[in-house]
Design a protein around this motif. Structure first.
Motif, PDB file in Angstrom:
ATOM      1  N   LEU A  43       1.019  -1.243  -0.001  1.00  0.00           N
ATOM      2  CA  LEU A  43      -0.060   0.004  -0.064  1.00  0.00           C
ATOM      3  C   LEU A  43       0.866   1.156  -0.382  1.00  0.00           C
ATOM      4  CD1 LEU A  43      -2.790   1.346   0.184  1.00  0.00           C
ATOM      5  CD2 LEU A  43      -2.510   1.170   2.775  1.00  0.00           C
ATOM      6  N   LYS A  44       1.881   1.044   0.909  1.00  0.00           N
ATOM      7  CA  LYS A  44       2.798   2.260   0.890  1.00  0.00           C
ATOM      8  C   LYS A  44       3.493   2.669  -0.471  1.00  0.00           C
ATOM      9  CE  LYS A  44       4.658   2.783   5.044  1.00  0.00           C
ATOM     10  NZ  LYS A  44       5.716   2.544   6.386  1.00  0.00           N
ATOM     11  N   SER A  45       4.041   1.603  -0.919  1.00  0.00           N
ATOM     12  CA  SER A  45       4.649   1.517  -2.502  1.00  0.00           C
ATOM     13  C   SER A  45       3.660   2.292  -3.443  1.00  0.00           C
ATOM     14  CB  SER A  45       5.313   0.272  -2.708  1.00  0.00           C
ATOM     15  OG  SER A  45       5.868   0.478  -4.053  1.00  0.00           O
ATOM     16  N   GLN A  49       4.013   5.625  -5.728  1.00  0.00           N
ATOM     17  CA  GLN A  49       4.014   5.529  -7.189  1.00  0.00           C
ATOM     18  C   GLN A  49       3.128   6.566  -7.743  1.00  0.00           C
ATOM     19  OE1 GLN A  49       3.759   1.656  -8.817  1.00  0.00           O
ATOM     20  NE2 GLN A  49       5.445   0.743  -7.429  1.00  0.00           N
ATOM     21  N   ILE A  50       1.648   6.259  -7.343  1.00  0.00           N
ATOM     22  CA  ILE A  50       0.788   7.099  -7.931  1.00  0.00           C
ATOM     23  C   ILE A  50       0.954   8.566  -7.490  1.00  0.00           C
ATOM     24  CG2 ILE A  50      -1.746   7.796  -7.973  1.00  0.00           C
ATOM     25  CD1 ILE A  50      -2.061   4.747  -7.371  1.00  0.00           C
ATOM     26  N   ARG A  51       1.309   9.045  -6.400  1.00  0.00           N
ATOM     27  CA  ARG A  51       1.458  10.268  -5.898  1.00  0.00           C
ATOM     28  C   ARG A  51       2.744  11.062  -6.726  1.00  0.00           C
ATOM     29  NH1 ARG A  51      -0.025   9.489   0.238  1.00  0.00           N
ATOM     30  NH2 ARG A  51      -2.199   9.582   0.098  1.00  0.00           N
ATOM     31  N   ALA A  81      -5.432   8.415 -17.271  1.00  0.00           N
ATOM     32  CA  ALA A  81      -4.466   9.445 -18.228  1.00  0.00           C
ATOM     33  C   ALA A  81      -3.125   9.389 -17.985  1.00  0.00           C
ATOM     34  CB  ALA A  81      -4.966  11.094 -17.833  1.00  0.00           C
ATOM     35  N   LEU A  82      -2.713   8.873 -16.736  1.00  0.00           N
ATOM     36  CA  LEU A  82      -1.412   8.818 -16.359  1.00  0.00           C
ATOM     37  C   LEU A  82      -0.525   7.867 -16.933  1.00  0.00           C
ATOM     38  CD1 LEU A  82      -1.510   9.331 -12.365  1.00  0.00           C
ATOM     39  CD2 LEU A  82      -0.899  11.094 -14.210  1.00  0.00           C
ATOM     40  N   VAL A  83      -1.309   6.748 -17.078  1.00  0.00           N
ATOM     41  CA  VAL A  83      -1.044   5.318 -17.951  1.00  0.00           C
ATOM     42  C   VAL A  83      -1.037   5.659 -19.624  1.00  0.00           C
ATOM     43  CG1 VAL A  83      -1.524   2.994 -18.388  1.00  0.00           C
ATOM     44  CG2 VAL A  83      -1.922   3.871 -16.188  1.00  0.00           C
ATOM     45  N   PHE A  99       3.397   8.462 -17.455  1.00  0.00           N
ATOM     46  CA  PHE A  99       3.752   8.904 -16.191  1.00  0.00           C
ATOM     47  C   PHE A  99       3.806   7.513 -15.336  1.00  0.00           C
ATOM     48  CE2 PHE A  99       2.266  12.719 -17.919  1.00  0.00           C
ATOM     49  CZ  PHE A  99       3.147  13.541 -17.508  1.00  0.00           C
ATOM     50  N   LEU A 100       2.759   6.574 -15.610  1.00  0.00           N
ATOM     51  CA  LEU A 100       2.621   5.313 -15.020  1.00  0.00           C
ATOM     52  C   LEU A 100       2.607   4.060 -15.987  1.00  0.00           C
ATOM     53  CD1 LEU A 100      -0.008   5.668 -12.127  1.00  0.00           C
ATOM     54  CD2 LEU A 100       2.426   5.332 -11.914  1.00  0.00           C
TER      55      LEU A 100
END
Length: 157
Positions: A43-45, A49-51, A81-83, A99-100
Motif C-alpha cells: 500500500l505504501k509503495s 508511485q501514484i502520488r 491519463a497517467l497510463v 507517467f505510469l
C-alpha cells in the motif's frame, strides 16, 4: 526369552500434541501480522508511485509540456491519463509523456474490473478532511476500513 514392547504411552502422545497445538496457536497471529505488514508495504509503495506520477504530471503542466486550458488545475483528469499518456505540446512529432505503466491496485481493496484500482480519488477543489472526486485527481487514498499496525487509519496514509 521375554521381549519388551517399545512405543509411546498415551500420556506422552497427549503431551506432544498439546505442545504442538500451543506452538501452532502462537505462530498463527505472528503469521497474520507478517502478511498484514506485507500488504501495508504494498500500500505504501503504491501510494508513493501514484502520488509521484501525479506530481510529475503537475510539473510537466506547469513547465508548459501539457496543453493548458483556462479552468484546468494542472492535475490529471483521471488515473488512466497517467497510463495512457498526454501529448507533448512542444514536440513536433506528437510525442507523449507517460507517467505510469499501470495503475497499481490497493492491496486491501477487493478486485473489480471496472474501477480505478480500488482507490478513492480526491480532486483539487476538495478538502483533505472530506475528500471527493471531481474534474481532476489531486490525490488518492485507500478506501480500506481499519487501521494499520502503526495505529493510523489506512485512508489517512
Amino acid at each position: 526369552m521375554k521381549t519388551s514392547a517399545r512405543g509411546f504411552t498415551l500420556i506422552e502422545v497427549v503431551v506432544t500434541l498439546a505442545l504442538l497445538g500451543l506452538l501452532a496457536s502462537m505462530a498463527a497471529p505472528l503469521t497474520e501480522t507478517v502478511v498484514r505488514r506485507g500488504k501495508e508495504q504494498e500500500l505504501k509503495s503504491a501510494l508513493y508511485q501514484i502520488r509521484d506520477a501525479i506530481d510529475a504530471y503537475k510539473r510537466a503542466f506547469d513547465a508548459g509540456y501539457i496543453e493548458k486550458s483556462l479552468n484546468s488545475s494542472g492535475y490529471p483528469p483521471s488515473l488512466q491519463a497517467l497510463v495512457d499518456g498526454v501529448r507533448d505540446v512542444r514536440s513536433a512529432k506528437g510525442a507523449k509523456f507517460y507517467f505510469l505503466r499501470r495503475v497499481p491496485r490497493d492491496p486491501f481493496a477487493t478486485a473489480r474490473q471496472d474501477d480505478t484500482g480500488g482507490w478513492g480519488l480526491r480532486s483539487y477543489d476538495s478538502s483533505a478532511d472530506s475528500p471527493r472526486d471531481g474534474e481532476d485527481v489531486f490525490d488518492v487514498y485507500s478506501q480500506a476500513r481499519g487501521k494499520g499496525l502503526n495505529g493510523i487509519a489506512y485512508r489517512e496514509w
